[in-house]
Design a protein around this motif. Structure first.
Motif, short mmCIF file in Angstrom:
data_model
loop_
_atom_site.label_atom_id
_atom_site.label_comp_id
_atom_site.label_asym_id
_atom_site.label_seq_id
_atom_site.Cartn_x
_atom_site.Cartn_y
_atom_site.Cartn_z
N HIS A 52 -4.93 -16.67 -27.30
CA HIS A 52 -3.92 -16.47 -26.12
C HIS A 52 -2.58 -15.41 -27.45
O HIS A 52 -2.64 -16.73 -28.09
CB HIS A 52 -3.39 -16.96 -26.03
CG HIS A 52 -5.02 -17.10 -24.51
ND1 HIS A 52 -5.32 -18.59 -24.88
CD2 HIS A 52 -5.08 -16.89 -23.35
CE1 HIS A 52 -6.21 -18.03 -24.14
NE2 HIS A 52 -6.10 -17.88 -23.12
N ARG A 176 -10.64 -23.32 -15.82
CA ARG A 176 -9.51 -21.69 -15.63
C ARG A 176 -7.92 -22.12 -15.86
O ARG A 176 -7.59 -23.26 -14.86
CB ARG A 176 -9.99 -21.37 -14.12
CG ARG A 176 -11.60 -21.40 -14.11
CD ARG A 176 -12.14 -20.85 -12.83
NE ARG A 176 -13.66 -20.03 -13.38
CZ ARG A 176 -13.50 -19.53 -13.33
NH1 ARG A 176 -13.43 -18.59 -15.24
NH2 ARG A 176 -15.45 -19.07 -14.10
N TYR A 178 -4.17 -21.84 -13.30
CA TYR A 178 -3.00 -21.05 -12.29
C TYR A 178 -1.52 -22.04 -12.37
O TYR A 178 -0.61 -22.38 -13.34
CB TYR A 178 -3.51 -22.50 -11.10
CG TYR A 178 -5.34 -22.79 -10.74
CD1 TYR A 178 -5.54 -21.72 -9.60
CD2 TYR A 178 -6.21 -23.28 -11.68
CE1 TYR A 178 -7.23 -22.21 -9.52
CE2 TYR A 178 -7.04 -23.01 -10.97
CZ TYR A 178 -7.84 -22.23 -9.98
OH TYR A 178 -9.22 -22.31 -10.42
N PRO A 203 -4.42 -17.64 -8.90
CA PRO A 203 -5.70 -17.39 -10.10
C PRO A 203 -4.17 -17.25 -11.96
O PRO A 203 -4.03 -16.02 -11.26
CB PRO A 203 -6.53 -17.07 -10.78
CG PRO A 203 -6.36 -16.97 -9.03
CD PRO A 203 -5.40 -17.42 -8.03
N ARG A 205 -3.21 -15.18 -14.80
CA ARG A 205 -3.81 -14.11 -16.50
C ARG A 205 -3.08 -14.22 -17.40
O ARG A 205 -2.11 -14.66 -16.99
CB ARG A 205 -4.03 -12.59 -15.70
CG ARG A 205 -4.98 -12.42 -14.07
CD ARG A 205 -6.07 -12.97 -14.30
NE ARG A 205 -6.54 -13.50 -13.29
CZ ARG A 205 -8.01 -13.92 -12.80
NH1 ARG A 205 -8.16 -14.28 -13.37
NH2 ARG A 205 -8.37 -13.50 -11.74
N PRO A 214 -8.54 -7.37 -19.82
CA PRO A 214 -7.30 -7.48 -18.92
C PRO A 214 -7.09 -8.58 -18.01
O PRO A 214 -6.47 -9.89 -17.74
CB PRO A 214 -8.15 -6.30 -17.34
CG PRO A 214 -8.88 -6.99 -17.49
CD PRO A 214 -9.55 -6.39 -18.93
N ASP A 215 -8.40 -10.13 -18.86
CA ASP A 215 -8.60 -10.88 -18.30
C ASP A 215 -8.65 -12.01 -19.91
O ASP A 215 -9.67 -11.37 -19.91
CB ASP A 215 -9.57 -11.59 -17.42
CG ASP A 215 -9.21 -13.32 -16.54
OD1 ASP A 215 -8.12 -13.86 -16.83
OD2 ASP A 215 -10.24 -13.48 -15.89
N GLY A 216 -7.45 -12.84 -20.23
CA GLY A 216 -7.78 -13.71 -21.41
C GLY A 216 -9.10 -15.03 -21.41
O GLY A 216 -9.81 -15.03 -20.00
#
Length: 228
Positions: A52, A176, A178, A203, A205, A214-216
């Motif tokens: 990331h 996931r 948030y 959520p 991102r 677009p979404d790691g």
């Protein structure tokens, strides 16, 4: 034929007819009781500078906390405001209020057992165990992404009992991220910027370290293993 003997013959015939037309009945046995299940829960965090962008110094996760519970006892719900317990966990890594909320759910019968495991650096991992039963077959867990404004990772309402009454042997689920909707800081190390009025849990991102996705990738994996 004597009248009394004729009468007995008629009664016997009626009895045979009744027996032949009565529906077959079988005793209905109760369904076997579903026993409880003990699971080892491991949070394997893979969040790093290699996965990331803008990976902060001192990156870690706060004490993992959660509970086994019924379907109506969620710790949080995406699209709904965060409770005080979720807010304090997500902003400060403080589980005092959330622990009290789980204790209240236990007192009402909506939650069964509490899990709380130590904080750890990322990448890294932590493990603990928790028991579920047929009335509380779901598992929810949360931990703060630290440092961050109000971001957290969760295992959200995972049902480990299937429709046939079988407990899952093991599961591996993405961790996931948030946003609790209570602080508007845009970066991991931004100063406090309380969101007024507070928003809702959504959520999160996080940009990948490389590439235009677009979404790691998820920040890790929840490993659930049944022990007994």
């Amino acid at each position: 034929m004597p009248r009394s003997l004729h009468r007995l013959s008629l009664l016997f015939a009626v009895g045979l007819a009744a027996c032949s037309t009565a529906p077959d009945t079988e005793e209905t046995l109760p369904a076997p009781a579903i026993g409880s299940a003990l699971y080892r829960v491991t949070f394997e965090a893979t969040w790093s500078a290699g996965t990331h962008a803008n990976f902060p110094a001192g990156a870690h996760f706060s004490n993992v906390i959660g509970a086994s519970h019924r379907a109506d006892a969620l710790l949080f719900r995406s699209g709904q405001p965060a409770s005080l317990g979720i807010k304090n966990m997500a902003e400060r890594g403080n589980n005092t209020a959330l622990r009290a909320e789980i204790n209240a759910l236990q007192s009402s019968g909506a939650a069964f057992r509490l899990l709380e495991a130590p904080y750890f650096n990322s990448p890294g991992s932590v493990s603990d165990t928790i028991r579920l039963d047929a009335a509380h077959p779901r598992l929810s867990l949360v931990t703060m992404i630290a440092p961050s404004p109000d971001w957290f990772v969760a295992l959200e309402d995972e049902n480990l009992l299937d429709a046939t009454g079988q407990w899952a042997t093991q599961r591996h689920l993405p961790a996931r991220a948030y946003d609790a909707g209570t602080d508007s800081g845009p970066t991991f190390t931004a100063p406090d910027q309380p969101t007024l009025p507070a928003g809702v849990v959504t959520p999160l991102r996080l940009a990948p370290a490389q590439g235009p996705a677009p979404d790691g990738p998820p920040l890790g994996t929840w490993h659930l293993e049944r022990l007994n």
